[in-house]
Motif scaffolding. Structure first.
Motif, short mmCIF file in Angstrom:
data_model
loop_
_atom_site.label_atom_id
_atom_site.label_comp_id
_atom_site.label_asym_id
_atom_site.label_seq_id
_atom_site.Cartn_x
_atom_site.Cartn_y
_atom_site.Cartn_z
N ALA A 1 0.85 -1.21 0.00
CA ALA A 1 0.00 0.00 0.00
C ALA A 1 0.87 1.25 0.00
N MET A 2 1.92 1.23 0.80
CA MET A 2 2.82 2.36 0.87
C MET A 2 4.05 2.01 1.70
N THR A 3 5.18 2.51 1.25
CA THR A 3 6.42 2.40 2.01
C THR A 3 7.01 3.79 2.10
N VAL A 4 7.23 4.28 3.33
CA VAL A 4 7.84 5.58 3.56
C VAL A 4 9.05 5.35 4.46
N ALA A 5 10.17 5.98 4.17
CA ALA A 5 11.38 5.72 4.94
C ALA A 5 12.20 6.99 5.11
N GLY A 6 12.84 7.10 6.31
CA GLY A 6 13.69 8.24 6.56
C GLY A 6 13.86 8.48 8.04
N PRO A 7 14.45 9.63 8.40
CA PRO A 7 14.57 9.98 9.82
C PRO A 7 13.17 10.11 10.43
N PRO A 8 12.97 9.61 11.67
CA PRO A 8 11.61 9.54 12.23
C PRO A 8 10.79 10.84 12.13
N ASP A 9 11.37 11.96 12.48
CA ASP A 9 10.57 13.20 12.51
C ASP A 9 10.13 13.62 11.11
N LEU A 10 10.99 13.49 10.13
CA LEU A 10 10.62 13.89 8.76
C LEU A 10 9.66 12.90 8.13
N VAL A 11 9.79 11.62 8.51
CA VAL A 11 8.83 10.62 8.00
C VAL A 11 7.42 11.00 8.46
N ALA A 12 7.31 11.44 9.69
CA ALA A 12 5.98 11.82 10.22
C ALA A 12 5.40 12.98 9.41
N GLN A 13 6.24 13.95 9.07
CA GLN A 13 5.76 15.11 8.29
C GLN A 13 5.36 14.69 6.87
N LEU A 14 6.19 13.87 6.25
CA LEU A 14 5.88 13.43 4.88
C LEU A 14 4.64 12.55 4.88
N ALA A 15 4.51 11.70 5.90
CA ALA A 15 3.34 10.80 5.97
C ALA A 15 2.04 11.61 6.06
N GLU A 16 2.10 12.73 6.75
CA GLU A 16 0.90 13.58 6.87
C GLU A 16 0.45 14.05 5.49
N ILE A 17 1.40 14.48 4.68
CA ILE A 17 1.08 14.95 3.32
C ILE A 17 0.56 13.79 2.48
N LEU A 18 1.21 12.63 2.59
CA LEU A 18 0.80 11.46 1.79
C LEU A 18 -0.58 10.96 2.20
N GLU A 19 -0.88 10.97 3.50
CA GLU A 19 -2.20 10.54 3.97
C GLU A 19 -3.28 11.49 3.45
N ALA A 20 -2.99 12.81 3.56
CA ALA A 20 -3.97 13.80 3.10
C ALA A 20 -4.22 13.66 1.59
#
Ligand code: LIP
Length: 287
Positions: free
Chosen positions: A256-275
């Motif tokens: 469905a989705m794979t997101v990877a990176g430093p924890p704090d930036l992954v959280a920010q990118l995931a927010e954009i991807l979820e929206a």
């Protein structure tokens, strides 16, 4: 990033020994592909769509990997991109991508790799534990590997994820599927991501992308539609280098989705991807 606990391994088997075998498998298959590459590579067949190619060297590489595993670890199972699943009794499964980045291999664009991982538990990203893995970049020989709790290396030198100052200054890797409708959706998601980051890199091999994240050559990575063999080895290299590798909405990394990176930036990118509904799940206000 705390490595998950090492699962119970068959008697006499160590993480280091499995890692060494993954490196020997990937580099042996890499040599075969490098030496066997014809001047003009042709498509032997197509799979999920007319732009999803397989070549004779994809198959030859996987055949060699399977022969070597059968000789060295006859009780282990095999899950490979090009061949049938092989059951096992040891509780371990080898997850094989004989050439990751086959389109690059076809065109001679230098980002294709052999990706070999060994997992404990069901061979499914949602529930497996990756014990060891190796990604061997065939064109230039770079070799990343990792073992659970052992950290990650490139050509024997320890690697760590980068520490980009912000999402806005992050270089992000991504990829697109073999289905035209999926690519249209991914293009829409990109319109939401691109204005919020430094730039995008579409390099064509998820396995190499995850390793470039691990050694700081990319700051973040995301892609929808990865198969287990595209991501297994790259995921442990990235996590052992300090990255988070996850899905969206609390789900594990997977198709469905794979997101990877430093924890704090992954959280920010995931927010954009979820929206943006990047995992195909609908979001509030997103159809
Ligand atoms: C490739 C992935 C890549 C993705 C491609 C393809 P393959 O795997 O590594 O990230 O964007 O569409 O799935 O087909 O070369 O093994």
């Amino acid at each position: 990033m705390i490595s998950p606990a090492t699962p119970e391994l068959p008697d006499g088997v160590t993480v280091t020994a499995l890692r060494d075998l993954a490196v020997r498998l990937a580099t042996a298959a890499g040599a075969l592909v490098r030496e066997g590459r014809p001047e003009r590579v042709v498509v032997a067949a197509t799979k999920s769509s007319e732009v999803d190619p397989v070549t004779v060297m994809d198959r030859a590489s996987e055949d060699l990997l399977r022969e070597m595993i059968a000789a060295e670890r006859p009780d282990d199972a095999i899950l490979g991109e090009e061949g049938d699943d092989v059951p096992g009794t040891s509780g371990l499964t080898w997850v094989l991508d004989p050439i990751d980045g086959t389109v690059n291999y076809l065109y001679g664009v230098a980002s294709w790799a052999v990706s070999v991982a060994v997992v404990a538990g069901p061979p499914d990203p949602a529930s497996w534990t990756v014990v060891a893995g190796c990604v061997h970049s065939i064109a230039d020989g770079r070799t990343w590997s990792a073992g659970l709790g052992e950290g990650a290396t490139r050509d024997g030198v320890p690697v760590r994820v980068g520490a980009p100052a912000s999402l806005g200054t992050s270089l992000v890797g991504t990829g697109f599927g073999y289905d035209a409708g999926r690519r249209a959706e991914q293009a829409q998601v990109l319109t939401q991501v691109l204005p919020r980051i430094r730039d995008i890199r579409r390099l064509g091999s998820a396995a190499i992308d995850l390793c470039l994240l691990a050694d700081g050559s990319l700051d973040l990575y995301y892609e929808r539609g990865l198969n287990p063999w595209d991501m297994a080895a790259g995921a442990i290299v990235a996590t052992e280098a300090g990255a988070v590798v996850t899905g969206l909405r609390g789900a594990p990394a997977g198709n469905a989705m794979t997101v990877a990176g430093p924890p704090d930036l992954v959280a920010q990118l995931a927010e954009i991807l979820e929206a943006a509904g990047a995992d195909g799940a609908s979001s509030p206000g997103h159809g």
